[in-house]
Design a protein around this motif. Structure first.
Motif, mmCIF file in Angstrom:
data_model
loop_
_atom_site.group_PDB
_atom_site.id
_atom_site.type_symbol
_atom_site.label_atom_id
_atom_site.label_comp_id
_atom_site.label_asym_id
_atom_site.label_seq_id
_atom_site.Cartn_x
_atom_site.Cartn_y
_atom_site.Cartn_z
ATOM 1 N N PHE A 231 -9.164 -24.882 40.451
ATOM 2 C CA PHE A 231 -10.432 -25.521 40.116
ATOM 3 C C PHE A 231 -11.461 -24.457 39.760
ATOM 4 C CE2 PHE A 231 -8.735 -28.887 42.976
ATOM 5 C CZ PHE A 231 -8.871 -29.968 42.123
ATOM 6 N N THR A 232 -12.352 -24.821 38.864
ATOM 7 C CA THR A 232 -13.470 -23.966 38.481
ATOM 8 C C THR A 232 -14.759 -24.677 38.849
ATOM 9 O OG1 THR A 232 -12.229 -23.051 36.617
ATOM 10 C CG2 THR A 232 -14.620 -22.801 36.578
ATOM 11 N N ILE A 233 -15.617 -23.992 39.615
ATOM 12 C CA ILE A 233 -16.914 -24.546 39.986
ATOM 13 C C ILE A 233 -17.996 -23.504 39.721
ATOM 14 C CG2 ILE A 233 -15.905 -26.034 41.768
ATOM 15 C CD1 ILE A 233 -17.038 -24.093 43.866
ATOM 16 N N SER A 234 -19.248 -23.921 39.763
ATOM 17 C CA SER A 234 -20.344 -22.973 39.638
ATOM 18 C C SER A 234 -20.283 -21.952 40.763
ATOM 19 C CB SER A 234 -21.689 -23.706 39.665
ATOM 20 O OG SER A 234 -21.784 -24.602 38.578
ATOM 21 N N ARG A 235 -20.763 -20.747 40.478
ATOM 22 C CA ARG A 235 -20.702 -19.635 41.434
ATOM 23 C C ARG A 235 -21.311 -20.035 42.773
ATOM 24 N NH1 ARG A 235 -20.447 -15.608 44.589
ATOM 25 N NH2 ARG A 235 -20.525 -13.439 43.880
ATOM 26 N N ARG A 236 -20.541 -19.855 43.840
ATOM 27 C CA ARG A 236 -21.013 -20.125 45.201
ATOM 28 C C ARG A 236 -20.832 -18.867 46.050
ATOM 29 N NH1 ARG A 236 -20.979 -25.712 46.335
ATOM 30 N NH2 ARG A 236 -21.346 -26.800 44.362
ATOM 31 N N ALA A 237 -21.636 -18.753 47.087
ATOM 32 C CA ALA A 237 -21.544 -17.613 48.004
ATOM 33 C C ALA A 237 -20.415 -17.860 48.995
ATOM 34 C CB ALA A 237 -22.870 -17.413 48.724
#
Length: 357
Positions: free
Chosen positions: A262-268
């Motif tokens: 899966f690809t998601i927006s950058r998260r910490a």
């Protein structure tokens, strides 16, 4: 080792005849609509309701067996109980509320240390305050810590978030997840909120009109087409993922699962960290061929396992993506146009992903 329960009880016009088995560790959700018997079943487990027919065994110890006249009263059952309302002592500080049960447990039987409970529930800065000066979420965190400090062998939680607003729920859920991950105490968690179940539960017991209609793992309960959760307007599947890496150029985070990435927006997030994704059926579509030019990044080979009619215009699809299961809600017209049939290879694409933890 685990929990084995069966109770038969009549209360006015309501009849409970419910039995289930649950693991001896992790969170088991008792889920159903209001009036399905969730809280009554929990009260039977606590010994607050004495069912004429009942048997309860917790990790090898029989607490109740009506056929042999055995009934362990509530005060002798090693349980912690968290209600909708915290029920704190208003004249005692947070510290004194926590000490109330803890000091009454023999040192040799203490399973949770005071500093451990304080750290798990994030209560360090609240210890000197009075309950009246706390927010709803803070009071409930104190109530959970107090229940843990009674060193229970079983923690019962009866809709602990039902009386909280959305902000307080969002505040307390990460703490409940920590309990789930860090303590060996089994939890029975009553809820009628699918999002809470998806976020916290490992095992689900579904109740309807006083009967258990299903019990099993979380995603099976969420995605079986003959069960009510899959037909809910907010129906969703949960997929366990592992943080793979970050793409600094495009500010993306990649999450691996047995069916792909899966690809998601950058998260910490920390590479290697394990998480849950909640993927709503309404956000999943299918295509017979892998899309070429598309802006959708999350596209996976899938197989159509089952189809079920929702209403005259909509169908529900159960898709196998690697070892994961997804749901898709599509129109009957789309299904006819694609010629969909069980067993067919497809491609599943999802537009939105909700990171649960």
């Amino acid at each position: 080792m685990g929990i084995n329960a069966h109770f038969e009880l009549g209360l006015g016009g309501f009849s409970l005849d419910a039995g289930f088995s649950a693991p001896g560790r992790g969170v088991t959700a008792l889920f159903g609509r209001s009036g399905s018997g969730k809280s009554t079943l929990l009260r039977c487990i606590a010994g607050l309701e004495r069912a004429p027919v009942g048997r309860l065994e917790v990790n090898g110890e029989v607490w109740q067996e009506s056929g042999r006249g055995r009934f362990l009263p509530t005060h002798r059952r090693p349980i912690g109980y968290v209600f909708q309302e915290p029920g704190l002592f208003p004249h005692l500080s947070v510290q004194r509320n926590l000490e109330f049960g803890w000091k009454r447990i023999d040192r040799s039987r203490r399973r949770v240390a005071m500093d451990q409970a304080v750290e798990l529930l994030g209560l360090g800065r609240l210890l000197g305050r009075a309950p009246g000066g706390l927010s709803g979420g803070e009071r409930q965190r104190v109530a959970i810590a107090r229940a843990l400090l009674s060193s229970p062998e079983l923690l019962l939680m009866d809709e602990p978030l039902a009386a909280l607003d959305l902000a307080s729920k969002a505040e307390i859920l990460p703490y409940l997840e920590r309990l789930h991950g860090e303590l060996a105490i089994p939890v029975l968690y009553v809820s009628h909120a699918p999002d809470e179940v998806a976020r916290l539960a490992d095992h689900v017991v579904l109740l309807q009109e006083g009967r258990v209609i299903h019990q099993g793992g979380l995603n099976e309960a969420l995605t079986r087409l003959d069960l009510p959760l899959a037909r809910d307007p907010e129906a969703a599947a949960v997929v366990e993922v592992r943080v793979a890496e970050h793409d600094e150029r495009y500010q993306l985070t990649y999450l691996d699962f047995p069916g792909g990435r899966f690809t998601i927006s950058r998260r910490a997030l920390t590479p290697g960290q394990r998480l849950r994704l909640r993927i709503h059926a309404q956000d999943v579509s299918v295509t017979l061929n892998r899309p070429g030019e598309t802006s959708i990044l999350n596209v996976f080979p899938a197989r159509l396992r089952e189809m079920a009619e929702l209403n005259g215009s909509k169908l529900l699809l159960r898709l196998e993506v690697g070892d994961a299961i997804l749901l898709a809600r599509i129109t009957r017209k789309s299904a006819d146009h694609l010629g969909l049939r069980p067993g067919q290879p497809l491609f599943a694409q999802t537009k939105a992903l909700a990171l649960l933890n």
